[in-house]
Write a protein that holds these residues in place. Structure first.
Motif, mmCIF file in Angstrom:
data_model
loop_
_atom_site.group_PDB
_atom_site.id
_atom_site.type_symbol
_atom_site.label_atom_id
_atom_site.label_comp_id
_atom_site.label_asym_id
_atom_site.label_seq_id
_atom_site.Cartn_x
_atom_site.Cartn_y
_atom_site.Cartn_z
ATOM 1 N N ASN A 48 -4.227 -3.016 -1.756
ATOM 2 C CA ASN A 48 -4.386 -4.090 -2.724
ATOM 3 C C ASN A 48 -4.394 -3.347 -4.074
ATOM 4 O O ASN A 48 -5.626 -2.772 -4.462
ATOM 5 C CB ASN A 48 -5.760 -4.994 -2.451
ATOM 6 N N GLU A 50 -6.410 -3.072 5.451
ATOM 7 C CA GLU A 50 -5.292 -3.604 4.834
ATOM 8 C C GLU A 50 -5.645 -3.757 3.194
ATOM 9 O O GLU A 50 -4.716 -3.502 2.190
ATOM 10 C CB GLU A 50 -4.977 -4.917 5.234
ATOM 11 N N HIS A 51 -6.948 -3.933 2.858
ATOM 12 C CA HIS A 51 -7.453 -4.161 1.383
ATOM 13 C C HIS A 51 -7.291 -2.639 0.749
ATOM 14 O O HIS A 51 -7.383 -2.734 -0.590
ATOM 15 C CB HIS A 51 -8.622 -4.550 1.068
ATOM 16 N N LYS A 83 -0.163 -2.646 13.527
ATOM 17 C CA LYS A 83 -0.609 -2.544 12.488
ATOM 18 C C LYS A 83 0.288 -1.768 11.194
ATOM 19 O O LYS A 83 0.337 -0.551 11.558
ATOM 20 C CB LYS A 83 -1.933 -2.188 12.554
ATOM 21 N N SER A 84 0.874 -2.417 10.407
ATOM 22 C CA SER A 84 1.879 -1.866 9.557
ATOM 23 C C SER A 84 1.244 -0.791 8.662
ATOM 24 O O SER A 84 2.026 0.046 8.149
ATOM 25 C CB SER A 84 2.694 -2.829 8.983
ATOM 26 N N THR A 85 0.022 -1.258 8.187
ATOM 27 C CA THR A 85 -0.649 -0.308 7.278
ATOM 28 C C THR A 85 -1.464 0.979 7.920
ATOM 29 O O THR A 85 -2.186 1.424 7.404
ATOM 30 C CB THR A 85 -1.756 -1.024 6.424
ATOM 31 N N HIS A 132 4.566 -0.109 -0.050
ATOM 32 C CA HIS A 132 3.116 -0.657 -0.317
ATOM 33 C C HIS A 132 3.056 -0.982 -1.864
ATOM 34 O O HIS A 132 4.023 -0.242 -2.658
ATOM 35 C CB HIS A 132 1.819 0.118 0.156
#
Length: 340
Positions: free
Chosen positions: A173, A169-170, A162-164, A213
């Motif tokens: 955004n 993940e949102h 899980k790179s984040t 990001h």
């Protein structure tokens, strides 16, 4: 009884607010809506309440008295305005909106429809903040010159597979969130320092995208206040083991808060480091204050000024970072803005 609809499980605190609603004897969760129907149906099943796919039918339902808004931040304005126009009380996660202008439009609509709006700024109710405010109000630090406040975690440090990191993940955004670490976690240092230092005059900020990001994962804002104090606000998603720190420096003393450790030195006392024997009783949580305002019309300790001031620093920080300059708050504010 306040019949509540839960609007979205998008935010990481949505479950926390559902729990608070469930535990409050004056509140009953009646249904769930979510912009992601699959996620919303799962949540409704877990809570044992119906799921509704059409937001308008929720807001138009006369049996629904109030809504808890945990949608993507970029949907706050439209949803909160609609809820207010339908006469629903509103509890929402910070920030209220991306611009001071949008926040003012929301408050005007809320007042016009006689509903209660609460934005969750929980650290303004905690005993350590109340102690710090008492120290400042008593003049034990003399003239306040600098406040440093840091709140950071490791939510964006990559994990295996899980790179984040552990954040959803949102949360990276840009369209939905409007930013990253500063607008989310940095909200707490912002509203705490605003309350302690007063009205902001200018903002200089750097919002770094260290891990590539679309939003900042490490940020610092330098605030100049009308009082002459400087605010140094630090936040980030890349700090493992970082404690919460609130430091106040003045001409007559220093107050240091690190997690639960508090100590103060003041020339107006004995000039030695002292640890407080007791702290003030915390205020009711933002959620409970909201409920009491609805049920008993009790005043809240979290104000429109707090909410507007939070968005003001975020809005000015974004401009400062993008344009590489110091931003005067008067560039954003108008003469009627309700910030103390």
């Amino acid at each position: 009884m306040i019949n509540v609809a839960l609007l979205s499980r998008w935010h990481v605190h949505a479950d926390d607010y559902a729990k608070l609603a469930h535990e409050n004897e004056n509140v009953s969760i009646k249904l769930v809506w979510d912009e992601n129907p699959e996620r919303g149906k799962r949540w409704a099943e877990e809570l044992g309440v119906p799921f509704r796919s059409h937001l308008e039918s929720v807001l138009a339902d006369p049996e629904i008295d109030a809504v808890i808004v945990d949608t993507p931040t970029n949907r706050h304005k439209e949803i909160i305005l609609s809820a207010a126009r339908h006469g629903k009380h509103i509890f929402t996660e910070k920030v209220l909106a991306f611009t001071v202008k949008d926040c003012e439009e929301i408050y005007e609509t809320v007042r016009g429809n006689n509903v209660q709006l609460m934005v969750s700024l929980p650290r303004l109710t905690e005993n350590y903040y109340l102690y710090a405010q008492d120290v400042v109000d008593q003049g034990l630090l003399g003239k306040l010159t600098t406040i440093r406040c840091r709140l950071a975690h490791n939510g964006a440090v990559p994990l295996e597979g899980k790179s984040t990191g552990w954040l959803p993940e949102h949360f990276f955004n840009k369209e939905e969130c409007g930013g990253g670490a500063l607008i989310d976690l940095g909200a707490h240092p912002i509203y705490l320092t605003n309350r302690l230092a007063g009205k902001a005059d200018s903002v200089s900020a750097r919002l770094l995208q260290t891990e590539g990001h679309d939003v900042d994962d490490n940020a610092v804002a330098l605030i100049e206040y009308d009082s002459g104090a400087l605010g140094v606000l630090e936040t980030g998603f890349l700090s493992t083991g970082s404690p919460f720190q609130l430091e106040l420096y003045g001409t007559e003393g220093t107050l240091l808060i690190e997690d639960q450790e508090i100590r103060m030195k003041s020339s107006k006392l004995n000039g030695e480091w002292v640890i407080p024997e007791s702290l003030p009783e915390p205020h009711h949580s933002p959620f409970d204050q909201w409920v009491l305002a609805i049920v008993n019309n009790e005043p809240t300790t979290i104000s429109e000024s707090d909410v507007l001031g939070l968005t003001l620093i975020n809005e000015a920080s974004k401009i400062s970072d993008e344009q590489g300059r110091r931003v005067a708050t008067k560039e954003i504010l108008n003469e009627t803005t309700q910030i103390k």
